[in-house]
Design a protein around this motif. Sequence first.
Motif, short mmCIF file in Angstrom:
data_model
loop_
_atom_site.label_atom_id
_atom_site.label_comp_id
_atom_site.label_asym_id
_atom_site.label_seq_id
_atom_site.Cartn_x
_atom_site.Cartn_y
_atom_site.Cartn_z
N ASP A 125 33.30 36.92 39.17
CA ASP A 125 32.94 37.41 37.84
C ASP A 125 31.52 36.98 37.47
N LYS A 134 28.96 39.18 39.23
CA LYS A 134 28.80 40.50 38.60
C LYS A 134 27.94 40.41 37.34
N LYS A 135 28.14 39.34 36.57
CA LYS A 135 27.34 39.17 35.35
C LYS A 135 25.88 38.93 35.68
N GLU A 172 38.01 39.57 29.30
CA GLU A 172 37.30 39.57 30.58
C GLU A 172 37.00 41.00 31.03
N LYS A 186 33.23 42.78 31.46
CA LYS A 186 32.81 43.37 32.73
C LYS A 186 32.41 44.84 32.56
N ASP A 205 28.63 46.57 32.87
CA ASP A 205 28.34 47.64 33.82
C ASP A 205 27.74 48.85 33.12
#
Length: 548
Positions: free
Chosen positions: A140, A143-144, A436, A440, A444
Amino acid sequence: MLDQQKITILYCRLSNEDALDGESNSIQNQRELLTKYAEEHGYTNTRILVDDGYTGTNFSRPGVQEGFALVKQGLVGCWLVKDMSRFGRDYLTVGQYTDIIFPSYDVRFIAVNDGVDSDRGDNEGFTAIRNLFNEWYPRDTSKKVRAVFRQKGTSGQHLGKPPYGYRCDPDNKDQWVLDEEAAPVVRHIFDLTIASKGPDQIARILEQEQVLTTKALYARQKGKPLPDRPCHWSNQSIVGILERMEYTGCTCNFKTYSKSYKLKKRIPNDPDKLFILPDTQEAIVPQEQWERVQELRKNKRRPAKAERQGLFSGLLICADCGSKLHFATCKSFAGKQDHYVCARYKSGRGTCSAHYIREDVLRELVLERIRAVNELIREDAEGFQEEWLRCRRAEQEKSIRSDRRELEQAKKRLSDLDVLISRLYEDYVLGNLRAERYKKMSADYEAEQEQLKAKVAESEDWLQKQQDMSDGLDSFLALTKKYVDVEEPTQTIVNEYIKQIVVYAPDKSSGHRQQKIKIIFNFVGNVELGDVNEPVTYERTPKMQKTA
């Protein structure tokens, strides 16, 4: 009774991301907690291993590798960690060590805060779930971080340090300014490439001129000792400079990527995935010169055994098969015997004819055409400029329609994203979407939004294309003023003027050997230049045959 002949490892790990969580995960805190636990439970033969600043997503860490080496030697009796995440965040590898490797070497594994003790076998099911959650954390985070970098990169900020030739602006670290010592060297390297010098030759020239290398220059600027060979340039350094697009004054981001947050290897990105924003800092070399250098580097020229290099090597193309024409010479040749032949001829055993042409003939023909172009443009510069712009606009109109379609699609997608983000927020507020998941998806979408906004801005600024066209025109007009009276074609003149020379097969139907060549000039393209655009036909005279 504890086996005090074996070592008890107290393992501490802290990554850069974990350090943001506060003091609880600090190395000092872990050390104190584990030391206290060992004393209270009678472990006296202890060894503390520390990995400070290392990610838990892989096990290529010096501390943990040292511990594993001791385990394989049968010297370890117990392995202590503060919690499972300190040992690692790779679900499969952590399980492999705790469930297979440690038991096979009779090593007791204890995670103090998580209540995990392999001797008691408690919490085994929950430990597996906890390991899975520990792996989700870096996934996670990755990705951030990627989303943040994507947003930063598409906003036009540089994602890396300035290359040789630039330095950070003291007033704004995100802005690059010229390094007055290094920028002239970069220009010199590009000029030498235009003069057909290869990286190895350029490195030798710079060493002879006693030019400090990148490392040596930075050391001197920072007041540090110079390396042993401060002027010893490597081929790789020259190649790296020649390939940096940023020297044209642009920002070029996302040149590499990694396939997974677990893999540190960087892979070159596809050209269509790069983000390029022009005019973000002062250019060191013109765009046209940079592009010409890339073309020349595609056509690498190797010195012949006679230590002579063809003046037109890399520029000659066979009109029939499209292959290059190779330069042929040897030490026994006189200069007039140097010639070019098609790469697919292979001494009559290939798939194409020789397309034989001598270099001295090419010199005369190219010199005559360069003089003709110069005279034509100087006589009617305004007419040439109008014709040049007309042809360039005609070429651009073909792509403008598709650009407009892409622009409309990008705008529509931007509008759709606004709606999607609003609905996401509503679902989150109403409790229909976990926090969460919301973070996400919104990250994106926002990253995609930033990329589309940059694309829309670039497409709408189509007038900049007209300016770019004028820059190319100015470059060619400058050449005609720079070389007013060309007496002899040099490597630099040839590379600056000529993009390609097409060589046709000779025609002997008339009883005489006649051959055509077509010279394609840089920046001119399809501009109508009268006879200069037409292929040149020359006939070999009896005098030529004797020297061939």
